[in-house]
Design an enzyme around this catalytic site. Structure first.
Site, PDB file in Angstrom:
ATOM      1  N   LYS A 105      -0.018   4.399  -0.213  1.00 15.04           N
ATOM      2  CA  LYS A 105      -0.355   5.586   0.448  1.00 15.04           C
ATOM      3  C   LYS A 105      -0.289   6.529  -0.469  1.00 15.04           C
ATOM      4  CE  LYS A 105       0.164   3.250   4.821  1.00 15.04           C
ATOM      5  NZ  LYS A 105       0.173   3.106   6.283  1.00 15.04           N
ATOM      6  N   ASN A 119       0.850  -1.180  -0.085  1.00 14.95           N
ATOM      7  CA  ASN A 119      -0.008   0.129  -0.002  1.00 14.95           C
ATOM      8  C   ASN A 119       0.998   1.341  -0.027  1.00 14.95           C
ATOM      9  OD1 ASN A 119      -1.972   1.758   0.344  1.00 14.95           O
ATOM     10  ND2 ASN A 119      -2.370   1.539   2.641  1.00 14.95           N
ATOM     11  N   GLY A 170       3.334   2.890  11.386  1.00 14.33           N
ATOM     12  CA  GLY A 170       4.165   3.986  11.275  1.00 14.33           C
ATOM     13  C   GLY A 170       4.742   4.487  12.672  1.00 14.33           C
ATOM     14  N   HIS A 198      -9.269   1.229   5.323  1.00 13.96           N
ATOM     15  CA  HIS A 198      -8.050   1.466   5.911  1.00 13.96           C
ATOM     16  C   HIS A 198      -8.295   2.141   7.142  1.00 13.96           C
ATOM     17  CE1 HIS A 198      -3.729   2.449   6.734  1.00 13.96           C
ATOM     18  NE2 HIS A 198      -3.663   1.366   5.870  1.00 13.96           N
ATOM     19  N   SER A 221       3.383  -2.400  10.415  1.00 14.75           N
ATOM     20  CA  SER A 221       5.056  -2.542  10.463  1.00 14.75           C
ATOM     21  C   SER A 221       5.542  -3.575  10.089  1.00 14.75           C
ATOM     22  CB  SER A 221       5.326  -1.898  11.787  1.00 14.75           C
ATOM     23  OG  SER A 221       5.051  -0.448  11.806  1.00 14.75           O
TER      24      SER A 221
END
Length: 251
Positions: free
Chosen positions: A11, A9, A174, A96, A214
């Site tokens: 983003k 993904n 993140g 998401h 992650s």
């Protein structure tokens, strides 16, 4: 035998030229990934058409990162499922955590999006997961169960053949934090049981459930060794082809 899937993904990252170069690298390096691992890249909307040309005829599938909850019409800035299929998308990511958190996306809206996506022939990667406050309060099972019931329980066992579930520990996205392999397995097994309660054990066993928090080459092997983890929805590590392919080689 359910599919192993590694989905990247991207983003809101990369320019279109950068995205084309990244897609080319994924296609090239992806040749070393075993055939039983499906590779998917989900790109920003402007990238979809040129990246579709890059991945056409290769083992890499193309996904959008979202879609509109309306079929067509005066909805400025939205992108319909027919637009996505017309440029070669095979998947779309829906629900998401960032869409839920920043844009107020509700389960009710997701039902409409999933309906439209499936009707258009798109496969859906539906994201579920809890934030840090919910995890610390011991509500993670309740949150995940509610998200699955509110959305997927509106569909049929036949529909589920085109649905992948991605578990996102929102507190690990993140932040550099990662759920332990045991924590991840526990919630993945719970999600599979929640699916079995509605659709039966056979459907639940055939549904791929991805880990989305992650995941990187250094921890993917341990995560993917778990019984109910069928792959990963990869964020940051998907922006570098060697890292993304390194994860896909971890099965």
């Amino acid at each position: 035998m359910r599919k192993h899937i590694v989905a990247g993904n991207w983003k809101m990252n990369t320019t279109v030229p950068e995205g084309i170069a990244l897609a080319k690298a994924v296609v090239e390096e992806g040749a070393q990934v075993p055939a039983d691992v499906e590779l998917i890249i989900a790109t920003p909307y402007p990238h979809l058409y040129p990246v579709a040309e890059v991945v056409k005829g290769t083992r890499v599938a193309l996904s959008a990162e979202n879609c509109a909850d309306k079929e067509k019409g005066a909805y400025t800035g939205e992108v319909s499922v027919s637009m996505l299929t017309s440029v070669g998308c095979q998947y779309t990511i829906l629900g998401h955590s960032e869409r839920r958190q920043y844009y107020g996306e509700t389960d009710e809206k997701l039902v409409e999006k999933v309906k439209l996506a499936l009707a258009a022939g798109l496969k859906v990667i539906l994201c579920v997961g809890e934030n840090l406050e919910e995890r610390e309060a011991g509500k993670h099972f309740d949150v995940c169960a509610a998200q699955i019931k509110n959305v997927l329980y509106n569909f049929t066992a036949e529909d589920m053949k085109n649905v992948v579930v991605a578990y996102e520990p929102v507190w690990a996205i993140g932040t550099g934090k990662t759920a332990t392999a045991e924590q991840a397995q526990e919630i993945h097994a719970f999600i599979r049981k929640t699916l079995a309660d509605k659709f039966g054990a056979a459907v639940a066993e055939e549904t791929s459930i991805l880990y989305g928090g992650s995941c990187k080459p250094s921890n993917a092997k341990e995560l993917f060794a778990q019984k109910d983890i069928d792959g990963g929805l990869i964020g940051g590590a998907a922006l570098k082809a060697p890292d993304f392919i390194g994860i896909a080689l971890s099965f």
